[in-house]
Design a protein around this motif. Structure first.
Motif, mmCIF file in Angstrom:
data_model
loop_
_atom_site.group_PDB
_atom_site.id
_atom_site.type_symbol
_atom_site.label_atom_id
_atom_site.label_comp_id
_atom_site.label_asym_id
_atom_site.label_seq_id
_atom_site.Cartn_x
_atom_site.Cartn_y
_atom_site.Cartn_z
ATOM 1 N N MET A 109 11.866 26.191 -16.636
ATOM 2 C CA MET A 109 11.046 25.837 -17.243
ATOM 3 C C MET A 109 10.541 25.092 -17.703
ATOM 4 S SD MET A 109 15.063 22.994 -18.839
ATOM 5 C CE MET A 109 14.333 22.946 -19.601
ATOM 6 N N LEU A 110 10.111 25.111 -19.172
ATOM 7 C CA LEU A 110 8.725 23.627 -19.320
ATOM 8 C C LEU A 110 9.909 22.300 -19.883
ATOM 9 C CD1 LEU A 110 6.446 25.156 -21.523
ATOM 10 C CD2 LEU A 110 5.510 24.360 -19.204
ATOM 11 N N ASP A 111 9.022 21.504 -18.639
ATOM 12 C CA ASP A 111 9.228 20.367 -19.473
ATOM 13 C C ASP A 111 8.146 18.987 -19.007
ATOM 14 O OD1 ASP A 111 10.942 17.671 -19.327
ATOM 15 O OD2 ASP A 111 11.262 17.076 -17.195
ATOM 16 N N GLY A 112 7.743 18.484 -20.448
ATOM 17 C CA GLY A 112 6.689 18.438 -20.924
ATOM 18 C C GLY A 112 5.182 18.919 -20.159
ATOM 19 N N ALA A 113 4.321 18.316 -19.356
ATOM 20 C CA ALA A 113 3.506 19.567 -18.970
ATOM 21 C C ALA A 113 3.452 20.477 -17.698
ATOM 22 C CB ALA A 113 2.035 19.097 -19.140
ATOM 23 N N PRO A 138 2.359 21.494 -12.411
ATOM 24 C CA PRO A 138 1.434 21.904 -12.943
ATOM 25 C C PRO A 138 1.689 22.957 -13.683
ATOM 26 C CG PRO A 138 0.387 20.848 -11.487
ATOM 27 C CD PRO A 138 1.226 21.104 -11.266
ATOM 28 N N ALA A 139 2.070 22.871 -14.794
ATOM 29 C CA ALA A 139 2.701 23.844 -15.859
ATOM 30 C C ALA A 139 0.807 25.208 -15.773
ATOM 31 C CB ALA A 139 3.492 24.314 -17.226
ATOM 32 N N ARG A 146 2.220 29.287 -16.807
ATOM 33 C CA ARG A 146 1.638 29.909 -17.621
ATOM 34 C C ARG A 146 2.311 30.844 -18.425
ATOM 35 N NH1 ARG A 146 -3.217 30.983 -13.134
ATOM 36 N NH2 ARG A 146 -4.300 29.201 -13.337
ATOM 37 N N ALA A 147 3.528 32.036 -17.870
ATOM 38 C CA ALA A 147 3.982 32.486 -18.375
ATOM 39 C C ALA A 147 4.956 31.864 -20.085
ATOM 40 C CB ALA A 147 4.794 33.612 -17.734
ATOM 41 N N LEU A 148 5.072 30.601 -20.229
ATOM 42 C CA LEU A 148 5.804 30.066 -20.556
ATOM 43 C C LEU A 148 5.122 29.483 -21.821
ATOM 44 C CD1 LEU A 148 8.227 28.200 -18.418
ATOM 45 C CD2 LEU A 148 9.060 29.344 -20.734
ATOM 46 N N LEU A 221 12.259 30.043 -20.612
ATOM 47 C CA LEU A 221 12.593 29.972 -19.139
ATOM 48 C C LEU A 221 11.820 30.990 -18.918
ATOM 49 C CD1 LEU A 221 16.204 30.014 -18.873
ATOM 50 C CD2 LEU A 221 15.189 28.532 -18.621
ATOM 51 N N SER A 222 11.214 31.095 -17.769
ATOM 52 C CA SER A 222 10.359 32.464 -16.882
ATOM 53 C C SER A 222 10.741 33.089 -15.299
ATOM 54 C CB SER A 222 9.043 31.450 -16.871
ATOM 55 O OG SER A 222 9.374 30.859 -16.454
ATOM 56 N N LEU A 223 10.821 34.153 -14.595
ATOM 57 C CA LEU A 223 10.840 34.429 -14.309
ATOM 58 C C LEU A 223 9.824 34.926 -13.578
ATOM 59 C CD1 LEU A 223 13.396 37.338 -15.177
ATOM 60 C CD2 LEU A 223 13.927 35.586 -13.657
ATOM 61 N N GLY A 224 9.677 34.073 -12.438
ATOM 62 C CA GLY A 224 8.489 34.628 -11.692
ATOM 63 C C GLY A 224 8.578 34.981 -9.907
ATOM 64 N N VAL A 225 7.470 35.418 -9.357
ATOM 65 C CA VAL A 225 7.906 35.696 -7.865
ATOM 66 C C VAL A 225 6.657 34.570 -6.603
ATOM 67 C CG1 VAL A 225 7.469 37.933 -6.235
ATOM 68 C CG2 VAL A 225 9.510 37.832 -8.314
ATOM 69 N N ALA A 226 6.993 34.226 -6.188
ATOM 70 C CA ALA A 226 5.829 34.489 -4.915
ATOM 71 C C ALA A 226 6.115 35.272 -4.066
ATOM 72 C CB ALA A 226 6.005 32.762 -5.061
#
Length: 261
Positions: A109-113, A138-139, A146-148, A221-226
């Motif tokens: 989720m985003l929290d500030g930047a 850093p978002a 970036r998705a958010l 929210l966002s879903l991501g894969v590494a």
């Protein structure tokens, strides 16, 4: 000035305790009583009293090298994430996906930047690294962030980050300017998923999609894969992105405005 602020503080011991927990969270390892007292600007005796109370509550624990966060903080972090329907269902959705059950999948989720990481699914082929729960990136640089941002308008992104925003160069590939980020977000919106091509970590490629909140009060929210960069050919990236989009649809409230668009 600090004395005046503290005089107005209705619960200075609570404020100091929160600051102490923040110092330990940022430290990345144990901190001695002397280090904590210096960070708080308090006498060692006062700091020791705070540590005793927090230790008794399980919020911190003492080791041979000093104090560190306790198990209770992990329980509270898990309880925060579990408030959201999507996080509770996230693991079963990943396990039911032929693609995602093998991958390291994370919820942020985003929290500030920053992108703040709330949940993590360890796939059968997943990396044994990445962003631990409760950590931040850093978002502007991470696929999850970036998705958010891509789900927001450019004006909202600029309002959040500031017109003069610059971003840290975490790797030689990192985008450091707001103009560069806005170009990336335009491409993200066009294809429907975000990409971090070794901008947050060398050797790691991130893929992510936005996940609208289930209820009006829930945060986006966002879903991501590494993925290891050496394994991140375009075919795998597209396969993972499609699986993430399918998972996001499964985790989106069918009665929400986002689902009806």
């Amino acid at each position: 000035m600090d004395d005046v602020k503290e005089a107005r503080d209705p619960a200075p011991a609570v404020t100091r305790s929160i600051r102490l927990l923040g110092l330990l969270a940022d430290a990345g390892g144990p901190r001695t009583l002397t280090e904590l007292a210096g960070g708080l600007g308090l006498a060692k005796s006062s700091t020791a009293n705070l540590c005793l109370a927090l230790e008794a509550a399980g919020m911190i624990e003492r080791s041979a090298n000093g104090y560190r966060l306790g198990l209770r903080t992990a329980e509270l972090g898990g309880a925060f994430a579990a408030q959201f329907n999507q996080v509770r269902e996230f693991y079963s959705v990943c396990d039911s996906s032929d693609v995602l059950r093998q991958e390291l999948v994370q919820v942020a989720m985003l929290d500030g930047a920053d992108a703040l990481y709330l949940a993590r699914h360890e796939g059968s082929l997943s990396l044994r690294l990445g962003t631990p729960l409760g950590s931040r990136l850093p978002a502007a640089l991470s696929a999850a962030g970036r998705a958010l941002f891509a789900a927001m308008s450019d004006d909202d992104v600029v309002a959040r980050l500031g017109e003069d925003a610059v971003f840290p160069a975490l790797t030689e590939r990192s985008t450091t300017t707001l103009a560069g980020l806005l170009e990336i977000l335009a491409a993200t919106r066009k294809r429907g998923w975000a990409l971090d091509a070794e901008e947050s970590f060398r050797g790691i490629v991130g893929v992510a999609v936005p996940l609208p909140g289930w209820a009006p009060a829930d945060p986006p929210l966002s879903l991501g894969v590494a993925i290891r960069a050496i394994e991140a050919d375009f075919e795998r990236i597209e396969r993972v992105a499609a699986a993430l989009q399918e998972a996001a649809r499964a985790l989106t409230n069918p009665f929400s405005a986002a689902a009806r668009r």
